[in-house]
Design a protein around this motif. Structure first.
Motif, PDB file in Angstrom:
ATOM      1  N   TYR A  89       0.810  -1.221   0.000  1.00 47.52           N
ATOM      2  CA  TYR A  89       0.000   0.000   0.000  1.00 47.52           C
ATOM      3  C   TYR A  89       0.847   1.276   0.000  1.00 47.52           C
ATOM      4  O   TYR A  89       0.359   2.358  -0.322  1.00 47.52           O
ATOM      5  CB  TYR A  89      -0.935   0.009   1.216  1.00 47.52           C
ATOM      6  CG  TYR A  89      -2.226  -0.760   1.012  1.00 47.52           C
ATOM      7  CD1 TYR A  89      -2.246  -1.967   0.326  1.00 47.52           C
ATOM      8  CD2 TYR A  89      -3.421  -0.276   1.519  1.00 47.52           C
ATOM      9  CE1 TYR A  89      -3.429  -2.669   0.152  1.00 47.52           C
ATOM     10  CE2 TYR A  89      -4.608  -0.975   1.355  1.00 47.52           C
ATOM     11  CZ  TYR A  89      -4.606  -2.172   0.668  1.00 47.52           C
ATOM     12  OH  TYR A  89      -5.775  -2.860   0.488  1.00 47.52           O
ATOM     13  N   ASP A  90       2.137   1.145   0.343  1.00 46.95           N
ATOM     14  CA  ASP A  90       3.043   2.298   0.312  1.00 46.95           C
ATOM     15  C   ASP A  90       3.854   2.389  -0.969  1.00 46.95           C
ATOM     16  O   ASP A  90       4.610   3.343  -1.160  1.00 46.95           O
ATOM     17  CB  ASP A  90       4.006   2.249   1.508  1.00 46.95           C
ATOM     18  CG  ASP A  90       3.322   2.579   2.824  1.00 46.95           C
ATOM     19  OD1 ASP A  90       2.241   3.199   2.789  1.00 46.95           O
ATOM     20  OD2 ASP A  90       3.854   2.204   3.880  1.00 46.95           O
ATOM     21  N   GLY A  91       3.753   1.396  -1.862  1.00 48.37           N
ATOM     22  CA  GLY A  91       4.527   1.419  -3.102  1.00 48.37           C
ATOM     23  C   GLY A  91       4.751   0.009  -3.615  1.00 48.37           C
ATOM     24  O   GLY A  91       3.841  -0.814  -3.622  1.00 48.37           O
TER      25      GLY A  91
ATOM     26  N   CYS B  54       5.481   4.959  -3.144  1.00 48.25           N
ATOM     27  CA  CYS B  54       4.451   5.569  -3.989  1.00 48.25           C
ATOM     28  C   CYS B  54       3.089   5.190  -3.418  1.00 48.25           C
ATOM     29  O   CYS B  54       2.415   4.289  -3.930  1.00 48.25           O
ATOM     30  CB  CYS B  54       4.585   5.107  -5.442  1.00 48.25           C
ATOM     31  SG  CYS B  54       3.677   6.131  -6.623  1.00 48.25           S
ATOM     32  N   PRO B  55       2.666   5.844  -2.337  1.00 50.68           N
ATOM     33  CA  PRO B  55       1.446   5.449  -1.627  1.00 50.68           C
ATOM     34  C   PRO B  55       0.189   5.554  -2.486  1.00 50.68           C
ATOM     35  O   PRO B  55       0.051   6.427  -3.334  1.00 50.68           O
ATOM     36  CB  PRO B  55       1.385   6.448  -0.462  1.00 50.68           C
ATOM     37  CG  PRO B  55       2.771   6.961  -0.309  1.00 50.68           C
ATOM     38  CD  PRO B  55       3.336   6.980  -1.698  1.00 50.68           C
ATOM     39  N   GLY B  56      -0.730   4.634  -2.234  1.00 54.76           N
ATOM     40  CA  GLY B  56      -2.015   4.601  -2.931  1.00 54.76           C
ATOM     41  C   GLY B  56      -2.616   3.230  -2.740  1.00 54.76           C
ATOM     42  O   GLY B  56      -2.187   2.273  -3.380  1.00 54.76           O
ATOM     43  N   SER B  57      -3.579   3.077  -1.867  1.00 56.17           N
ATOM     44  CA  SER B  57      -3.981   1.753  -1.411  1.00 56.17           C
ATOM     45  C   SER B  57      -4.280   0.798  -2.549  1.00 56.17           C
ATOM     46  O   SER B  57      -4.697   1.194  -3.627  1.00 56.17           O
ATOM     47  CB  SER B  57      -5.187   1.853  -0.473  1.00 56.17           C
ATOM     48  OG  SER B  57      -6.316   2.324  -1.146  1.00 56.17           O
ATOM     49  N   GLN B  58      -4.064  -0.471  -2.269  1.00 59.03           N
ATOM     50  CA  GLN B  58      -4.038  -1.613  -3.163  1.00 59.03           C
ATOM     51  C   GLN B  58      -2.658  -1.738  -3.796  1.00 59.03           C
ATOM     52  O   GLN B  58      -1.947  -2.653  -3.517  1.00 59.03           O
ATOM     53  CB  GLN B  58      -5.127  -1.565  -4.240  1.00 59.03           C
ATOM     54  CG  GLN B  58      -6.505  -1.937  -3.737  1.00 59.03           C
ATOM     55  CD  GLN B  58      -6.636  -3.403  -3.397  1.00 59.03           C
ATOM     56  OE1 GLN B  58      -6.932  -3.726  -2.260  1.00 59.03           O
ATOM     57  NE2 GLN B  58      -6.437  -4.288  -4.332  1.00 59.03           N
ATOM     58  N   ASN B  59      -2.313  -0.814  -4.689  1.00 56.12           N
ATOM     59  CA  ASN B  59      -1.063  -0.957  -5.446  1.00 56.12           C
ATOM     60  C   ASN B  59      -0.965  -2.361  -6.039  1.00 56.12           C
ATOM     61  O   ASN B  59       0.076  -3.013  -5.983  1.00 56.12           O
ATOM     62  CB  ASN B  59       0.152  -0.604  -4.596  1.00 56.12           C
ATOM     63  CG  ASN B  59       0.402   0.899  -4.561  1.00 56.12           C
ATOM     64  OD1 ASN B  59      -0.053   1.629  -5.441  1.00 56.12           O
ATOM     65  ND2 ASN B  59       1.127   1.369  -3.560  1.00 56.12           N
ATOM     66  N   ASP B  60      -2.094  -2.818  -6.586  1.00 57.00           N
ATOM     67  CA  ASP B  60      -2.125  -4.056  -7.362  1.00 57.00           C
ATOM     68  C   ASP B  60      -1.105  -3.923  -8.478  1.00 57.00           C
ATOM     69  O   ASP B  60      -0.993  -2.859  -9.108  1.00 57.00           O
ATOM     70  CB  ASP B  60      -3.539  -4.237  -7.920  1.00 57.00           C
ATOM     71  CG  ASP B  60      -3.756  -5.600  -8.534  1.00 57.00           C
ATOM     72  OD1 ASP B  60      -3.347  -6.594  -7.914  1.00 57.00           O
ATOM     73  OD2 ASP B  60      -4.346  -5.673  -9.625  1.00 57.00           O
ATOM     74  N   ILE B  61      -0.351  -4.988  -8.764  1.00 56.62           N
ATOM     75  CA  ILE B  61       0.844  -4.843  -9.589  1.00 56.62           C
ATOM     76  C   ILE B  61       0.890  -5.860 -10.729  1.00 56.62           C
ATOM     77  O   ILE B  61       0.477  -7.007 -10.575  1.00 56.62           O
ATOM     78  CB  ILE B  61       2.091  -4.969  -8.686  1.00 56.62           C
ATOM     79  CG1 ILE B  61       3.355  -4.493  -9.385  1.00 56.62           C
ATOM     80  CG2 ILE B  61       2.241  -6.388  -8.152  1.00 56.62           C
ATOM     81  CD1 ILE B  61       4.531  -4.299  -8.422  1.00 56.62           C
ATOM     82  N   SER B  62       1.352  -5.415 -11.915  1.00 54.84           N
ATOM     83  CA  SER B  62       1.593  -6.294 -13.064  1.00 54.84           C
ATOM     84  C   SER B  62       2.825  -5.795 -13.800  1.00 54.84           C
ATOM     85  O   SER B  62       3.194  -4.623 -13.692  1.00 54.84           O
ATOM     86  CB  SER B  62       0.406  -6.294 -14.039  1.00 54.84           C
ATOM     87  OG  SER B  62      -0.757  -6.807 -13.450  1.00 54.84           O
ATOM     88  N   VAL B  63       3.439  -6.684 -14.585  1.00 56.59           N
ATOM     89  CA  VAL B  63       4.587  -6.298 -15.406  1.00 56.59           C
ATOM     90  C   VAL B  63       4.430  -6.859 -16.810  1.00 56.59           C
ATOM     91  O   VAL B  63       3.848  -7.929 -17.006  1.00 56.59           O
ATOM     92  CB  VAL B  63       5.921  -6.791 -14.800  1.00 56.59           C
ATOM     93  CG1 VAL B  63       6.214  -6.080 -13.482  1.00 56.59           C
ATOM     94  CG2 VAL B  63       5.923  -8.296 -14.598  1.00 56.59           C
ATOM     95  N   SER B  64       4.953  -6.127 -17.791  1.00 56.64           N
ATOM     96  CA  SER B  64       4.982  -6.605 -19.171  1.00 56.64           C
ATOM     97  C   SER B  64       6.146  -5.929 -19.886  1.00 56.64           C
ATOM     98  O   SER B  64       6.150  -4.705 -20.045  1.00 56.64           O
ATOM     99  CB  SER B  64       3.672  -6.286 -19.895  1.00 56.64           C
ATOM    100  OG  SER B  64       3.682  -6.812 -21.215  1.00 56.64           O
TER     101      SER B  64
END
Length: 501
Positions: free
Chosen positions: A107-109, A129-139
């Motif tokens: 949630y902080d990055g 880089c705060p912003g709740s969830q911060n669900d993450i993917s890469v491509s």
């Protein structure tokens, strides 16, 4: 690195541990408003009675549940490593993988690990880089990060700001990760109601991003009801700064301010009203997607990624409270949907709740083309009861790629990590597990694995409170998966594993 001692306790049956009766009575009569999915910036906390605490202590003493922070696991699971939180102190969330790197949302990055030696992962970078969830993917060289809390702007130095203010920002952030030790923030796209989760559909020149968000409010300028669709973002790989929304397909058409999704309570008591999707899983090799959308589960066609088309829609108004996530089997003839009963804020793995509520729902896909239907077969829920202070819920998991079998590893918050077999859709069974005992016996606390994924021979678990865990399963049923290797894995963008062997 901290390598924790592992111990074992005897197998326990659901029904041994005490149920958090007072908490659950409040939870289950409050209706959809109580089913706020996933913990917020402040982890869930609640009190339990002295009687419940005494029962939990008795269960620990008898060996029926693990002690506080005690690690237990089945014989076929090894605990190889634990990397505690470091600079980023917030809630750990999702995971993505690329080559010998793991990417951990917080949630902080986000944090990048070198996992070339799974027994000793090393931190490569930590990005605040705060912003709740911060669900993450890469491509490729791009990393995608969801922001689902109202911020003062789209920068990584933003502060919280009410969603009632027009200038507030929520949405997708995009980073360049060509240098893993120094990610660069390169683009942002604001989306209606933010981005709780997202799913990428990669192409050669572009990456499409399906943004799942929900809970509109007439007082939010950028999140107006009914919000019965998803935002589709097109990201040019070579010019991510040109990323933009190209469509907002309505998945639940209907007249009136509430749209056409599940109406929730009071029509369907205890079921969340559908005002968007929580999570979407795509299977690009089959042009298919499955959406877990609050009160609905859907199957849709993504042959044209900018114009997804719903094929079928199902509801379970008896046992499902909040459709949270979806997983296809490799043959694309089954979907596992998870129910996030209690929104990740309550103890639901106990005798009072039982085996069918807060469980996985297994659906077969029958028929062909646009006539395909989702047909319910059974429920699966871990049968290892938890203490009344342990938030336990069906959460994120992935396929373990073995030909001829449908195997899955799954996170259950403080229920731990479960490995289970749903080859027979009607008779799923657990074949392995790893878990810690309660974080505390003083209050209900959000902790445990948010995500548990199989990647290149190992299970990686992102524990909300304890950090990154690396597990290895040694079992004749899962051993063939060790030969399958991927260059990249975003679990919500399921690969065709066996075309890559």
């Amino acid at each position: 690195m901290t390598l924790l001692h592992t111990t074992r306790v005897r197998r326990r049956r659901l029904g041994v541990a005490a149920a958090a009766a007072g908490l659950l009575a409040t939870l289950l009569t409050a209706g959809p408003a109580a089913a706020t999915p996933d913990p917020g910036d402040t982890p869930a906390k609640g009190t339990i009675s002295s009687e419940q605490a005494a029962e939990a202590r008795s269960a620990i003493k008898s060996g029926e549940i693990p002690g506080v922070d005690e690690i237990v696991h089945s014989d076929n699971i090894e605990h190889l490593a634990n990397i505690p939180k470091d600079a980023l102190k917030g809630t750990n969330s999702d995971l993505a993988f690329q080559g010998t790197y793991a990417f951990s949302g917080n949630y902080d990055g986000f944090r990048i690990f070198d996992i070339s030696n799974p027994k000793a992962p090393k931190t490569v970078a930590q990005v605040l880089c705060p912003g709740s969830q911060n669900d993450i993917s890469v491509s490729g060289n791009l990393l995608f990060l969801s922001t689902d809390s109202s911020r003062s702007d789209n920068s990584c130095s933003s502060t919280t700001q009410p969603a009632t203010e027009k200038s507030s920002w929520e949405g997708m952030k995009i980073f360049d990760i060509s240098d893993k030790s120094n990610p660069r923030y390169v683009a942002a796209v604001e989306t209606a109601c933010g981005s709780h989760t997202h799913t990428i559909v990669p192409e050669r020149r572009n990456v499409y991003v399906y943004v799942s968000s929900y809970s509109p409010n007439a007082t939010f300028p950028d999140c107006q009801p009914p919000h019965d669709g998803i935002s589709v973002i097109k990201v040019p790989r070579k010019s991510p700064e040109k990323s933009a929304i190209v469509n907002f397909p309505v998945l639940f058409p209907g007249e009136g301010p509430d749209g056409g999704g599940n109406p929730g309570s009071p029509t369907n008591p205890g079921v969340s009203k559908t005002t968007g999707c929580h999570d979407i899983t795509v299977l690009p090799s089959k042009d298919l997607a499955a959406g877990a959308c609050m009160g609905d589960g859907i199957l849709f066609d993504i042959e044209d990624p900018e114009q997804p088309k719903v094929i079928d829609r199902v509801q379970d108004n008896v046992n499902f409270a909040f459709w949270h996530s979806a997983t296809f089997n490799q043959k694309a003839n089954k979907v596992v949907f998870t129910d996030e009963l209690g929104g990740g804020g309550a103890a639901t793995c106990n005798a009072e709740i039982g085996p069918n509520r807060g469980a996985d729902g297994i659906y077969d896909i029958v028929g062909k083309g646009d006539r395909r239907k989702l047909v319910f077969r059974s429920y699966f829920k871990i049968d290892r009861p938890q203490a009344p202070t342990e938030v336990c819920v069906a959460h994120n998991g992935s396929i373990i790629p073995v030909k001829g079998r449908d195997l899955m590893v799954q996170a259950w918050y403080q229920g731990g990590v479960s490995v289970w077999d749903f080859t027979d859709s009607s008779k799923p069974k657990e074949i392995g597990y790893f878990e810690r005992g309660p974080v505390t016996l003083a209050q209900v606390t959000t902790a445990g694995p948010w995500s548990a994924y199989y990647y290149n021979g190992y299970i990686y678990s992102n524990d909300i409170a304890k950090g990154l865990d690396v597990l290895k399963i040694n079992d004749r049923r899962t051993d063939p998966a060790k030969r399958v290797r991927l260059d990249e894995l975003n679990v919500q963008t399921q690969p065709d594993y066996f075309d890559r062997e």
